[in-house]
Design an enzyme around this catalytic site. Structure first.
Site, PDB file in Angstrom:
ATOM      1  N   LYS A 257     -29.736  91.650  46.181  1.00 21.13           N
ATOM      2  CA  LYS A 257     -29.041  91.333  48.092  1.00 21.13           C
ATOM      3  C   LYS A 257     -27.776  91.044  46.945  1.00 21.13           C
ATOM      4  O   LYS A 257     -27.008  89.998  46.035  1.00 21.13           O
ATOM      5  CB  LYS A 257     -29.452  90.006  48.255  1.00 21.13           C
ATOM      6  CG  LYS A 257     -28.982  89.669  49.422  1.00 21.13           C
ATOM      7  CD  LYS A 257     -29.771  88.369  50.618  1.00 21.13           C
ATOM      8  CE  LYS A 257     -28.841  87.176  51.021  1.00 21.13           C
ATOM      9  NZ  LYS A 257     -29.326  86.543  51.852  1.00 21.13           N
TER      10      LYS A 257
ATOM     11  N   ASP B 283     -35.565  84.127  50.122  1.00 21.03           N
ATOM     12  CA  ASP B 283     -34.003  84.665  49.240  1.00 21.03           C
ATOM     13  C   ASP B 283     -33.840  83.451  48.208  1.00 21.03           C
ATOM     14  O   ASP B 283     -33.070  82.118  48.446  1.00 21.03           O
ATOM     15  CB  ASP B 283     -33.405  85.375  50.057  1.00 21.03           C
ATOM     16  CG  ASP B 283     -33.463  85.971  51.254  1.00 21.03           C
ATOM     17  OD1 ASP B 283     -35.013  86.367  51.709  1.00 21.03           O
ATOM     18  OD2 ASP B 283     -32.923  86.773  51.975  1.00 21.03           O
TER      19      ASP B 283
ATOM     20  N   LYS C  79     -30.221  94.262  49.490  1.00 21.00           N
ATOM     21  CA  LYS C  79     -29.439  93.935  51.019  1.00 21.00           C
ATOM     22  C   LYS C  79     -28.020  93.725  51.150  1.00 21.00           C
ATOM     23  O   LYS C  79     -27.668  92.797  49.937  1.00 21.00           O
ATOM     24  CB  LYS C  79     -30.367  93.237  51.341  1.00 21.00           C
ATOM     25  CG  LYS C  79     -30.165  92.178  52.160  1.00 21.00           C
ATOM     26  CD  LYS C  79     -31.145  91.193  52.695  1.00 21.00           C
ATOM     27  CE  LYS C  79     -30.929  89.787  53.850  1.00 21.00           C
ATOM     28  NZ  LYS C  79     -31.535  88.090  54.011  1.00 21.00           N
TER      29      LYS C  79
END
Length: 318
Positions: free
Chosen positions: A218, A155, A254
């Site tokens: 995300k 991430d 996400k």
């Protein structure tokens, strides 16, 4: 996870004339908040689906091997076994989608999950998380170390300044190099949407991230003042949908930060179903970034099964 997003060449024409009707998006978001949630067995089913999509996360400065091991145990056993038996779901292999930690704790998580005999992937934040204010060389080195330690998902967080100053080529190149540094690990790109200035910038940054090869986009680091919101979610999902229409490549979504209740989790699932379709309702294409959400979900399932509210000792591992 699903197959990798190979990305595309940088196509600035895709974003050059982007306009987001903010009042319309905000109105839609207000309607989303009023959606009636499901009840009974349907609610339990949606909540178990949400559990399988959680990136169970600990990103604290005082993280230690022991609390990471505890997190991994909870990742493998997210809902109490007797509750799952009451729902006839005890043999379905329900676990969370991934365990997310800092790079320094990746080895602890990998070893714990391996010893437990489960295949839950370990995700690591990287690339100067949460601010992104580190040199690109440092970001790439951190990614490579996390992968070397055993992380299967990375991430990263983007440099917001590149978005705010319109340096789209620079943003594309930074994410592309991060993608290469990931090797076989999947890349989840955090846009930090609360710091991008406008919904139009959120859409443009989403598109650039997908062009550069992100496997997921995300919303947030969870450290910003504003994290996952429904207006941002709608804009990002519509960018994912357009990218899929143009390229045939599916990119995951996400939302992360501030998602604490079972009701919120179900609303996000319903929104994904509406905007992207049932195909996206899998851990391969949808994740919920959360540290405390699982506790509320387990409480709601406890109430559904027993008809009473859980006391603290009832869910000691929540």
């Amino acid at each position: 996870m699903a197959g990798r997003n190979p990305g595309t060449e940088l196509e600035l024409g895709w974003i050059s004339k982007v306009h987001v009707n903010r009042p319309a998006v905000v109105r839609h978001a207000e309607q989303i908040k009023k959606w009636k949630t499901v009840k009974g067995n349907w609610q339990a089913a949606w909540l178990l689906k949400a559990v399988t999509c959680i990136d169970l996360t600990t990103l604290s400065g005082d993280d230690t091997p022991s609390n990471v091991r505890r997190l991994c145990f909870k990742a493998k056993h997210p809902i109490r076994e007797d509750l799952l038996k009451a729902l006839d779901m005890h043999d379905k292999g329900i676990t969370v989608g991934a365990v997310c930690v800092y790079p320094a704790r990746v080895t602890d998580a990998v070893n714990t999950l391996k010893a437990a005999g489960c295949n839950i992937p370990v995700a690591s934040v990287a690339a100067g998380f949460p601010s992104g204010q580190t040199p690109l060389e440092t970001k790439l080195a951190e990614i490579k170390l996390a992968v070397e330690y055993g992380a299967r998902e990375i991430d990263i967080v983007i440099s917001r300044s590149l978005v705010l100053t319109g340096q789209w080529e620079g943003l594309y190149e930074e994410i592309r190099q991060c993608r290469e540094a990931c090797g076989e690990a999947h890349l989840k790109t955090i846009l930090a949407t609360g710091e991008l200035g406008s919904l139009a910038n959120v859409y443009k940054a989403s598109m650039i991230a997908m062009m550069a090869g992100s496997d997921f986009i995300k919303t947030s680091t969870g450290k910003e003042v504003e994290n996952a919101t429904f207006p941002v979610g709608v804009v990002m999902m519509r960018a994912i949908r357009e990218f899929y229409w143009r390229t045939g490549n599916k990119v995951g979504f996400k939302p992360a930060g501030g998602i604490r209740t079972a009701k919120e989790a179900i609303t996000w699932l319903m929104l994904v179903k509406e905007e992207l379709g049932v195909e996206w309702l899998t851990p391969e294409l949808f994740r919920l970034g959360a540290s405390s959400l699982l506790e509320d979900i387990e409480k709601q399932i406890f109430y559904h099964v027993t008809g009473s509210y859980a006391l603290q000792h009832d869910l000691a591992m929540a």
